[in-house]
Design a protein around this motif. Structure first.
Motif, PDB file in Angstrom:
ATOM      1  N   SER A  33     -37.695  60.105 -22.041  1.00 45.38           N
ATOM      2  CA  SER A  33     -38.287  61.433 -21.848  1.00 45.38           C
ATOM      3  C   SER A  33     -37.585  62.207 -20.739  1.00 45.38           C
ATOM      4  CB  SER A  33     -39.776  61.307 -21.524  1.00 45.38           C
ATOM      5  OG  SER A  33     -39.975  60.665 -20.272  1.00 45.38           O
ATOM      6  N   ARG A  34     -36.809  61.515 -19.902  1.00 47.43           N
ATOM      7  CA  ARG A  34     -36.063  62.191 -18.840  1.00 47.43           C
ATOM      8  C   ARG A  34     -34.729  62.745 -19.342  1.00 47.43           C
ATOM      9  NH1 ARG A  34     -36.568  58.207 -13.539  1.00 47.43           N
ATOM     10  NH2 ARG A  34     -38.827  58.325 -13.284  1.00 47.43           N
ATOM     11  N   ASP A  75     -32.876  65.097 -22.026  1.00 50.26           N
ATOM     12  CA  ASP A  75     -33.137  66.168 -22.989  1.00 50.26           C
ATOM     13  C   ASP A  75     -32.481  65.834 -24.322  1.00 50.26           C
ATOM     14  OD1 ASP A  75     -34.537  67.643 -21.142  1.00 50.26           O
ATOM     15  OD2 ASP A  75     -32.773  68.751 -20.460  1.00 50.26           O
ATOM     16  N   ALA A  90     -39.390  54.103 -22.846  1.00 49.39           N
ATOM     17  CA  ALA A  90     -39.834  55.374 -23.418  1.00 49.39           C
ATOM     18  C   ALA A  90     -39.903  56.459 -22.343  1.00 49.39           C
ATOM     19  CB  ALA A  90     -41.193  55.207 -24.086  1.00 49.39           C
ATOM     20  N   ALA A  91     -40.380  56.091 -21.156  1.00 48.79           N
ATOM     21  CA  ALA A  91     -40.442  57.048 -20.054  1.00 48.79           C
ATOM     22  C   ALA A  91     -39.035  57.498 -19.651  1.00 48.79           C
ATOM     23  CB  ALA A  91     -41.164  56.430 -18.863  1.00 48.79           C
ATOM     24  N   ARG A  93     -29.179  63.573 -24.391  1.00 53.56           N
ATOM     25  CA  ARG A  93     -29.659  62.198 -24.552  1.00 53.56           C
ATOM     26  C   ARG A  93     -28.583  61.321 -25.167  1.00 53.56           C
ATOM     27  NH1 ARG A  93     -35.436  61.391 -27.238  1.00 53.56           N
ATOM     28  NH2 ARG A  93     -35.973  62.195 -25.161  1.00 53.56           N
ATOM     29  N   ARG A 102     -37.321  58.579 -33.181  1.00 49.79           N
ATOM     30  CA  ARG A 102     -38.003  58.825 -31.910  1.00 49.79           C
ATOM     31  C   ARG A 102     -37.931  60.314 -31.547  1.00 49.79           C
ATOM     32  NH1 ARG A 102     -41.224  57.320 -27.349  1.00 49.79           N
ATOM     33  NH2 ARG A 102     -40.687  58.892 -25.795  1.00 49.79           N
ATOM     34  N   CYS A 103     -36.749  60.885 -31.670  1.00 50.34           N
ATOM     35  CA  CYS A 103     -36.570  62.295 -31.320  1.00 50.34           C
ATOM     36  C   CYS A 103     -37.342  63.203 -32.279  1.00 50.34           C
ATOM     37  CB  CYS A 103     -35.085  62.648 -31.314  1.00 50.34           C
ATOM     38  SG  CYS A 103     -34.115  61.731 -30.089  1.00 50.34           S
ATOM     39  N   GLU A 162     -40.887  63.333 -31.145  1.00 49.66           N
ATOM     40  CA  GLU A 162     -41.040  64.218 -29.996  1.00 49.66           C
ATOM     41  C   GLU A 162     -40.978  65.692 -30.389  1.00 49.66           C
ATOM     42  OE1 GLU A 162     -38.967  61.390 -26.557  1.00 49.66           O
ATOM     43  OE2 GLU A 162     -37.885  63.087 -27.420  1.00 49.66           O
TER      44      GLU A 162
END
Length: 392
Positions: A295-296, A298, A291-292, A37, A314-315, A318
């Motif tokens: 999520s793609r 890693d 946000a989507a 990411r 954010r991470c 998750e």
């Protein structure tokens, strides 16, 4: 391939201007090389701070305006009067006397100050070429040379990154020293360890870039000079720091970084984090789409991310409930056990471990038995100690 990668990175960033790398971002990137990411977003130049705010996880990250102003004032103080104080400190710190004699009896002429700051309308390429010319000329002079704000390049994940150290000192004979100017104080000979460590790894980034530019690693010293305020004054003092260990880590981690083209090739072609502002100055892309998109990519969250990455909150959200979020040591000890729920079930014996989890499960059950025994014995031990009465 390079043109295709650049095109994909431009689409990922969108029409917003790219964020430039610096030594801080490279140091942070190499501390977590497995995070795809961060690798993609940094390579594309996406503004991670703005992105974090847009997806609802703002982080208090980076230097305050007060700290930036204080740093600029201190740097101006250090460079005042033709860097007279700085040259004196180099003599004390490195054992060389500008304008006098180098160790071993080599004569040194009057010091020369060269500015590498950007000139009006100068491109990065032109400024870099000017820096290269200044560095090569300085290595052949018989007097000390100070080059302020030279523009260096370093390949990171297949991409060239421009870097700007505070100063480079070139001693007679062609030995280069990176100089870092920081505004955090050294009080009674001691500075905050975390800040010194961060300064050391940033300086190591500059040393590595300078070595690769010159093509002669032995020409750039592993001893960097850190200049900070002394005690509670604005008077500067210089300290020599050996960054050989940081250079080994940096070189190893940069080599381990996945090539950006490989990371980008595996992403959906429509992925974008366009943060271009609308008429009201706010990014027009909806937070849900951003946000989507995240999520793609890693992520590889560790607690250290909180001090070095804008997207850390954010991470962390998750990674909630996963053993990786508890730090590298926990992740290594519990190899093969991905979630905290699995840890508790394995420790209680209510879950049958897989072959990969067998060793970790055995440790967990042993730890659970010891913990339970300690809890059972605790109140009794306390009660027995209380029955003995006061010690005479």
């Amino acid at each position: 391939m390079q043109d295709r990668t650049e095109s994909r990175l431009d689409r990922i960033r969108g029409s917003a201007p790219p964020r430039r790398h610096d030594a801080r971002t490279i140091a942070a990137l190499t501390r977590n090389p497995g995070c795809a990411r961060r690798g993609v977003l940094d390579a594309a130049g996406v503004d991670k701070d703005l992105l974090a705010r847009q997806v609802g996880f703002p982080a208090a990250f980076g230097q305050s305006r007060f700290a930036i102003v204080r740093g600029n004032v201190f740097e101006a103080r250090v460079k005042a009067d033709g860097c007279v104080d700085l040259l004196r400190m180099f003599h004390e710190c490195l054992g060389s006397e500008p304008g006098g004699t180098e160790p071993g009896g080599t004569a040194a002429g009057e010091p020369l100050l060269v500015t590498g700051d950007a000139e009006p309308d100068e491109t990065l390429a032109a400024r870099h070429e000017r820096t290269v010319a200044a560095l090569r000329t300085a290595s052949g002079t018989d007097r000390p040379v100070l080059i302020t704000h030279p523009l260096l390049r370093l390949a990171v994940g297949g991409q060239d990154v421009h870097l700007e150290p505070d100063l480079v000192l070139v001693r007679p004979g062609g030995l280069f020293h990176v100089v870092e100017i920081k505004s955090f104080p050294v009080i009674d000979g001691q500075a905050e360890g975390e800040k010194v460590a961060a300064a050391a790894i940033q300086a190591a980034v500059y040393v590595l870039a300078l070595r690769r530019l010159l093509g002669r690693p032995d020409a750039v010293s592993h001893d960097v000079v850190l200049v900070c305020p002394r005690d509670f004054s604005n008077a500067p003092m210089a300290t020599r720091i050996d960054v050989r260990r940081q250079l080994l880590v940096l070189d190893h981690q940069l080599a381990r970084l996945s090539a950006v083209d490989a990371l980008v090739a595996a992403l959906p072609p429509d992925l974008t984090f366009d943060l271009a502002p609308g008429p009201d100055g706010r990014p027009t892309r909806p937070a849900a789409e951003l946000a989507a998109g995240l999520s793609r990519l890693d992520a590889r969250y560790t607690p250290d991310c909180l001090s070095m990455c804008e997207l850390a909150f954010r991470c962390r959200h998750e990674a909630a409930g996963r053993t990786a979020a508890l730090g590298p040591s926990v992740r290594e000890e519990l190899g093969g056990v991905e979630t905290v729920a699995e840890v508790l079930e394995l420790a209680a014996g209510t879950r049958a471990p897989t072959a990969d989890q067998a060793e970790a499960a055995d440790r967990l059950r042993t730890t659970a038995r010891m913990y339970a025994a300690g809890l059972a014995a605790g109140p009794a031990t306390e009660h027995a100690a209380g029955d003995r009465g006061p010690t005479p």
